[in-house]
Scaffold this motif. Structure first.
Motif, short mmCIF file in Angstrom:
data_model
loop_
_atom_site.label_atom_id
_atom_site.label_comp_id
_atom_site.label_asym_id
_atom_site.label_seq_id
_atom_site.Cartn_x
_atom_site.Cartn_y
_atom_site.Cartn_z
N PHE A 67 0.81 -1.21 0.00
CA PHE A 67 0.00 0.00 0.00
C PHE A 67 0.85 1.27 0.00
N GLN A 68 2.15 1.15 0.28
CA GLN A 68 3.01 2.32 0.37
C GLN A 68 3.37 2.86 -1.01
N ILE A 69 3.56 4.18 -1.09
CA ILE A 69 4.07 4.78 -2.32
C ILE A 69 5.60 4.67 -2.31
N TYR A 70 6.21 4.97 -3.43
CA TYR A 70 7.66 4.84 -3.53
C TYR A 70 8.38 5.75 -2.54
N ASP A 71 7.90 6.98 -2.39
CA ASP A 71 8.61 7.98 -1.59
C ASP A 71 8.17 8.05 -0.13
N HIS B 223 -2.37 6.82 3.51
CA HIS B 223 -3.58 7.33 2.87
C HIS B 223 -3.38 8.79 2.46
N LEU B 224 -2.68 9.55 3.29
CA LEU B 224 -2.33 10.92 2.91
C LEU B 224 -1.40 10.91 1.70
N ASP B 225 -0.45 9.98 1.67
CA ASP B 225 0.47 9.88 0.53
C ASP B 225 -0.30 9.74 -0.78
N HIS B 226 -1.26 8.84 -0.79
CA HIS B 226 -2.03 8.62 -2.02
C HIS B 226 -2.85 9.86 -2.38
#
Length: 338
Positions: A100-104, A197-200
């Motif tokens: 679920f994590q983004i790259y950064d 969830h904020l990342d997305h």
């Protein structure tokens, strides 16, 4: 992301529990509770297996202590059986949190880490760039139990697993319905997942390209000051309305003034230690030297503590600073011997 079920049986598998035991005891083999658990290992793992399958796990048996480095924090140390439980859960569920994590996103992830986050930000600095630095106020203590559990329900559908998650979440509270304990393995995953969830939102809804997060420390870079102001307001609104988090005052400035991030200040052509990092390095380094001088530590013990401390400063242009500290040590304490 599709919800995943039927995980609890895998968590309770004897081989997984044995692996969790070995992970939990790493670096702690000399502790009494670890030795006691290991004396009747098969019996204790069987009891843990039965508890997981029935949903009657024992959680929340915390030992509390305070650390003041680099800032004061209340640490909650779970008993050893619960730490085995946490490892067993994350052996199986960790890959789903990772997916679920983004790259950064850089905290508590394999192949990432603090210096990778710093390098990413440094690689984006340049002329005519603006940045904003954001972080949450009392992040771990502010995490909403209901929001976190709702997030978990959107990727896990195994009722028994969700029941165990709920027990772990409810085992601690800094205020009514809020907080995850600093020190738990599950807390690291929960906290990182909470802000994923904020990342997305930032990447997919706001379309921000230059965004880095290390737990609750966030940096956004943009070519437009006005655009960055608008983005920072959207981020604040999302945190308050969707995550029930309060952000500290936002730091927004020209990149040429230096980006404060993770104990460093990043400029387009250099990286410096911030003031607190310098003070912390000096205090610890001199303390270690005094212990060697007093005979409390051998040179080997001194090196074990000093090497990671020095390694932290090597990301910055800090050779001159380290030399000054070394001269101060020698002037104040004389030659060091084992």
């Amino acid at each position: 992301m599709r919800r995943t079920g039927y995980l609890i049986d895998g968590i309770a598998e004897p081989e997984n529990l044995r692996l969790a035991f070995w992970k939990a005891k790493k670096g702690k083999s000399d502790r009494e509770e670890v030795r006691e658990f290991g004396k009747d290992l098969d019996k204790n793992l069987l009891a843990l297996r039965e508890g997981i399958l029935s949903g009657a796990v024992s959680v929340g048996n915390y030992r509390y202590f305070t650390v003041r480095d680099p800032k004061e924090r209340l640490i909650c140390a779970a008993d050893f059986s619960e730490r085995v439980l946490h490892h067993a859960i994350m052996n199986v569920c960790g890959p789903l949190f990772e997916k679920f994590q983004i790259y950064d996103s850089y905290a508590t992830r394999p192949g990432k880490g603090q210096f990778s986050a710093l390098s990413r930000v440094k690689g984006w600095t340049g002329k005519d760039m603006w940045f904003c630095k954001l972080d949450a106020r009392k992040f771990f203590d502010s995490i909403s139990h209901d929001v976190l559990f709702g997030q978990l329900c959107r990727i896990f559908k195994d009722g028994r697993l969700l029941g165990v998650f709920r027990q772990i979440i409810d085992s601690y509270r800094a205020s009514p319905g809020r907080g995850v304990p600093i020190g738990n393995l599950t807390s690291q995953y929960f906290a990182n997942f909470y802000l994923a969830h904020l990342d997305h939102f930032v990447k997919e809804r706001l379309g921000v390209k230059k965004y880095v997060r290390y737990m609750d420390d966030m940096v956004i870079l943009h070519s437009s000051k006005d655009g960055l102001i608008k983005i920072s307001r959207e981020v604040r609104d999302y945190c308050e309305n969707e995550l029930r988090l309060e952000l500290k005052p936002i730091c927004l400035n020209d990149v040429g003034r230096g980006i404060p991030f993770l104990g460093f200040v990043i400029f387009p052509n250099s990286v410096r230690l911030n003031r607190n990092s310098k003070k912390r390095f000096l205090r610890k380094y001199m303390s270690y030297a005094r212990r060697v001088r007093a005979g409390a530590w051998s040179q080997k013990e001194y090196a074990r503590h000093a090497e990671p401390l020095i390694a932290f400063t090597r990301f910055a242009d800090a050779l001159g600073f380290r030399r000054r500290v070394l001269l101060r040590r020698e002037a104040g304490l004389g030659a060091l011997t084992a």
